[in-house]
Design an enzyme around this catalytic site. Structure first.
Site, short mmCIF file in Angstrom:
data_model
loop_
_atom_site.label_atom_id
_atom_site.label_comp_id
_atom_site.label_asym_id
_atom_site.label_seq_id
_atom_site.Cartn_x
_atom_site.Cartn_y
_atom_site.Cartn_z
N ASP A 179 1.21 4.96 7.54
CA ASP A 179 -0.29 4.15 7.04
C ASP A 179 0.32 2.88 6.31
O ASP A 179 1.45 2.95 5.81
CB ASP A 179 -1.21 4.98 6.38
CG ASP A 179 -2.05 6.12 6.87
OD1 ASP A 179 -2.19 5.66 8.34
OD2 ASP A 179 -2.65 6.74 6.34
N LYS A 197 -4.50 1.47 9.27
CA LYS A 197 -5.69 0.71 9.23
C LYS A 197 -5.83 -0.42 8.16
O LYS A 197 -5.37 -0.02 7.03
CB LYS A 197 -6.82 1.87 9.16
CG LYS A 197 -6.89 2.83 10.13
CD LYS A 197 -7.99 3.97 9.78
CE LYS A 197 -7.66 5.21 11.01
NZ LYS A 197 -6.96 5.97 10.76
N MET A 207 -11.89 2.41 -1.89
CA MET A 207 -12.15 1.66 -0.72
C MET A 207 -13.53 0.93 -0.98
O MET A 207 -14.39 0.73 -0.01
CB MET A 207 -12.29 2.48 0.67
CG MET A 207 -10.89 3.30 0.75
SD MET A 207 -10.93 4.24 2.06
CE MET A 207 -12.10 5.65 1.29
#
Length: 263
Positions: free
Chosen positions: A41, A63, A174
């Site tokens: 990641d 991502k 997030m």
């Protein structure tokens, strides 16, 4: 044909922590040293791969906000395919695989395919990043519980009411893009608008920065500071303990409120 082609490999989901190599566990390092393939990641400390698994095939499946270069189902397919071809595969994930990391989905995909799978926990950013800014999530006499939520999905009115009434500390992962809706939603649900709050950017990384303000003023303060992901939002009285303690944090909160209120 090599011996590897005659056996099923295995998949190890490795929690990489919030980004600092110093927060990798011994288990994480051992798994990387035995890896034939690493799917990594963007928030994992990628710079360690050349040191710990120099011969491994590296696959970037990271991502980014609003952009998933490799869909989740393709990540799961790659894990299974490499393992069935005989490789020892490491899925190198930022934070902890089971804290909003979709680790459970990857484990289930491996199990369905008959691939041996193991999970090595990582230091979750929900705890480590506030700590890097001097914010304890619990503190005797101030907060005896904390709640961790994802900022990806919009909250319902019932969820806002529940969070506002919990007490303790709320940590949002997030959540930078959700902050303009999150803060007023909590205030409307009954949270004191003067509740201390902070956004900690790039925790445990170069350029770490903390923006502090009362919750009602935090969206404006974050916009003024140009806050960007990755970041962790902390809401609660423990924010007053940031850095050098109550007096310093109180001064930061006052200055932040004044700056946002100024015309």
């Amino acid at each position: 044909m090599t011996d590897q082609a005659y056996r099923t490999g295995r998949v190890t989901l490795v929690g990489a922590g919030p980004g600092s190599r110093e927060l990798l566990t011994l288990g994480a390092v051992e798994a990387l040293r035995g890896a034939d393939v690493v799917l990594y990641d963007r928030l994992a400390p990628v710079e360690v791969l050349a040191e710990f698994c120099p011969g491994a095939t590296l696959v970037d499946v990271g991502k980014r906000p609003g952009h998933h270069a490799v869909p989740q189902e393709d990540i799961e397919r790659l894990l299974v395919e490499h393992a069935l071809a005989g490789a020892d595969v490491v899925r190198f994930k930022g934070g902890d695989p089971y804290v909003f990391g979709r680790g459970g989905e990857e484990v289930l995909a491996c199990r369905r395919a008959g691939v041996p799978v193991e999970v090595i926990p990582g230091v979750t950013s929900s705890i480590a990043v506030p700590a890097a800014a001097g914010i304890p999530l619990t503190h005797r006499g101030i907060a005896h519980a904390f709640t961790v939520i994802s900022g990806h999905a919009p909250l319902t009115a019932e969820e806002y009411t529940h969070l506002a009434g919990l007490g303790g500390t709320v940590v949002v992962l997030m959540g930078v893009s959700a902050l303009p809706a999150l803060a007023p939603g909590l205030v409307r649900a009954g949270l004191d608008p003067d509740t201390p709050a902070a956004v900690v950017e790039r925790g445990h990384r170069s350029g770490q920065r903390t923006t502090v303000a009362p919750i009602a003023a935090l969206p404006a303060a974050a916009a003024l500071a140009g806050v960007r992901s990755p970041a962790v939002i902390v809401i609660g009285e423990v924010v007053r303990l940031a850095s050098e303690g109550d007096a310093e944090a109180d001064a930061l909160l006052r200055r932040a409120g004044e700056a946002v209120a100024a015309p």
